[in-house]
Enzyme design. Sequence first.
Site, PDB file in Angstrom:
ATOM      1  NE  ARG A 250      -1.782  -0.045   4.732  1.00 29.37           N
ATOM      2  CZ  ARG A 250      -0.176   0.875   6.038  1.00 29.37           C
ATOM      3  NH1 ARG A 250       0.631   2.073   5.077  1.00 29.37           N
ATOM      4  NH2 ARG A 250      -0.019   0.187   7.017  1.00 29.37           N
ATOM      5  CG  HIS A 254      -3.771   1.187   8.989  1.00 29.14           C
ATOM      6  ND1 HIS A 254      -4.680   0.054   7.949  1.00 29.14           N
ATOM      7  CD2 HIS A 254      -4.890   1.096   9.389  1.00 29.14           C
ATOM      8  CE1 HIS A 254      -5.354  -0.461   8.844  1.00 29.14           C
ATOM      9  NE2 HIS A 254      -5.939   0.559   9.620  1.00 29.14           N
ATOM     10  CE1 TYR A 263       3.422   1.519   8.279  1.00 29.77           C
ATOM     11  CE2 TYR A 263       3.184   3.428   9.769  1.00 29.77           C
ATOM     12  CZ  TYR A 263       2.564   3.300   8.626  1.00 29.77           C
ATOM     13  OH  TYR A 263       0.989   3.084   7.674  1.00 29.77           O
TER      14      TYR A 263
HETATM   15  C1  LIG Z   1     -10.232  -8.080  15.361  1.00 28.59           C
HETATM   16  C2  LIG Z   1      -9.402  -6.810  15.157  1.00 28.59           C
HETATM   17  N1  LIG Z   1      -8.640  -6.602  16.350  1.00 28.59           N
HETATM   18  C3  LIG Z   1      -7.866  -5.706  15.826  1.00 28.59           C
HETATM   19  C4  LIG Z   1      -8.466  -4.344  14.811  1.00 28.59           C
HETATM   20  C5  LIG Z   1      -7.755  -2.949  14.451  1.00 28.59           C
HETATM   21  N2  LIG Z   1      -7.667  -2.777  13.054  1.00 28.59           N
HETATM   22  C6  LIG Z   1      -7.577  -2.877  12.039  1.00 28.59           C
HETATM   23  S1  LIG Z   1      -6.995  -2.944  10.819  1.00 28.59           S
HETATM   24  C7  LIG Z   1      -5.845  -3.792  11.942  1.00 28.59           C
HETATM   25  C8  LIG Z   1      -4.477  -4.689  10.723  1.00 28.59           C
HETATM   26  C9  LIG Z   1      -4.801  -5.098   9.380  1.00 28.59           C
HETATM   27  O1  LIG Z   1      -3.982  -5.735   8.379  1.00 28.59           O
HETATM   28  P1  LIG Z   1      -4.253  -6.181   7.757  1.00 28.59           P
HETATM   29  O2  LIG Z   1      -4.838  -7.647   7.849  1.00 28.59           O
HETATM   30  O3  LIG Z   1      -2.501  -6.622   6.935  1.00 28.59           O
HETATM   31  O4  LIG Z   1      -4.377  -5.312   6.570  1.00 28.59           O
HETATM   32  P2  LIG Z   1      -4.388  -4.130   6.147  1.00 28.59           P
HETATM   33  O5  LIG Z   1      -4.749  -3.078   6.120  1.00 28.59           O
HETATM   34  O6  LIG Z   1      -3.003  -4.633   5.884  1.00 28.59           O
HETATM   35  O7  LIG Z   1      -4.953  -4.105   4.528  1.00 28.59           O
HETATM   36  C10 LIG Z   1      -6.199  -3.731  13.064  1.00 28.59           C
HETATM   37  C11 LIG Z   1      -5.340  -4.291  13.572  1.00 28.59           C
HETATM   38  C12 LIG Z   1      -9.514  -4.178  14.531  1.00 28.59           C
HETATM   39  N3  LIG Z   1     -10.574  -4.014  13.648  1.00 28.59           N
HETATM   40  N4  LIG Z   1      -9.986  -6.198  13.789  1.00 28.59           N
END
Ligand SMILES: Cc1ncc(C[n+]2csc(CCOP(=O)(O)OP(=O)(O)O)c2C)c(N)n1
Length: 331
Positions: A250, A254, A263
């Site tokens: 990406r 975020h 980071y």
């Molecule tokens: C169960 C849960 N834990 C934590 C979060 C907070 N959170 C939102 S996005 C994220 C990271 C997700 O990373 P990834 O699955 O790699 O997807 P990306 O954002 O990189 O597309 C987190 C920890 C959440 N939304 N749901």
Amino acid sequence: MFKYVEWKNSMSAIIPKSLLVSLYESMVRQRMLEEEVADLYKKGLIPGLAHPYVGQEAVAAGVCAALEKGDLIVSNHRGHGHSIAKGVSEEAIFGELMGKDIGMCLGLGGSMHSTDLRCGVVFSTAIVGGGMPLSVGVALALKMDKKPNCVICFFGDGAANTGSFHEALNLAALWKLPVIFVCENNQYAISVPVSKSTASRVAQRGQGYGIPGQLVDGMNVLDVYAAASDAIARAKRGDGPTLIECETYRYMGHGMYDTGLDYRTREEINEWMRRDPIERLKQRLITEKLVSQEELETIRTRVGSRMKEAVKFAQERPYPPVEWLTKFVWA
Ligand SMILES: Cc1ncc(C[n+]2csc(CCOP(=O)(O)OP(=O)(O)O)c2C)c(N)n1
């Protein structure tokens, strides 16, 4: 042990020109939509969060192009690109993000909770890992109803480290369900790099459940399309699920609120941007004389004006009436 699955040889020779052009257009639409979303966010016109998909367009474009009518997708918090690739209109996406009545969910869901059943977007969820068991349920329903279709579950590398990933893969494999798990490994879960969170390649985990695991260059839309086509054909034959890991990146933070620079280094971002999926397909189409530079420019211009019109249209729509707050709540 795990290598990229190579589909590069003469892929464009067997994909019709119309499909190549539509893959390009899908990616351009996804990117331009996010550019407008970033602008609307800065202007304070998007209440709630929005997670940009810029850089990852080849995944949604390649996977969704391999689907047929009646096939479904389950999306996550980074889902604007998935919706575009699955045929949702720009108006419905901008409307949803701005909380307007013509939004995908009548403006009641927002960016992370978008559904459009007419286009086969069963739902998207903000619960990281939450989409996987639910997509297994969708696949079970398809199988029980003897439908000839499949469901795609999009999720991130962070989600691959939740317990629900393993529960979902196990049941889907055991029951040979028509679901394809597409991990978008964009190298980070918020600020945590994959190298600090993930012990093995995600694709490798398919072996533990007796299903194929494919590692794909997620910056190459033709590779994604080919891998997805194979997995979809397998699911529809009744042979069960496939796990596809798309290596991607990406470009932005975020969420729209994050610069993404605390980071990651600028060099790292630039390195990935040199593999840009839109630019790569464009160069290939031009070099192989499949499409002219002018044709591609015309597409960009058309998509650009369409975005502006859609933003204007959504902006001028009213907010839903306050009674709708409880109208769709079961009690
Ligand atoms: C169960 C849960 N834990 C934590 C979060 C907070 N959170 C939102 S996005 C994220 C990271 C997700 O990373 P990834 O699955 O790699 O997807 P990306 O954002 O990189 O597309 C987190 C920890 C959440 N939304 N749901």
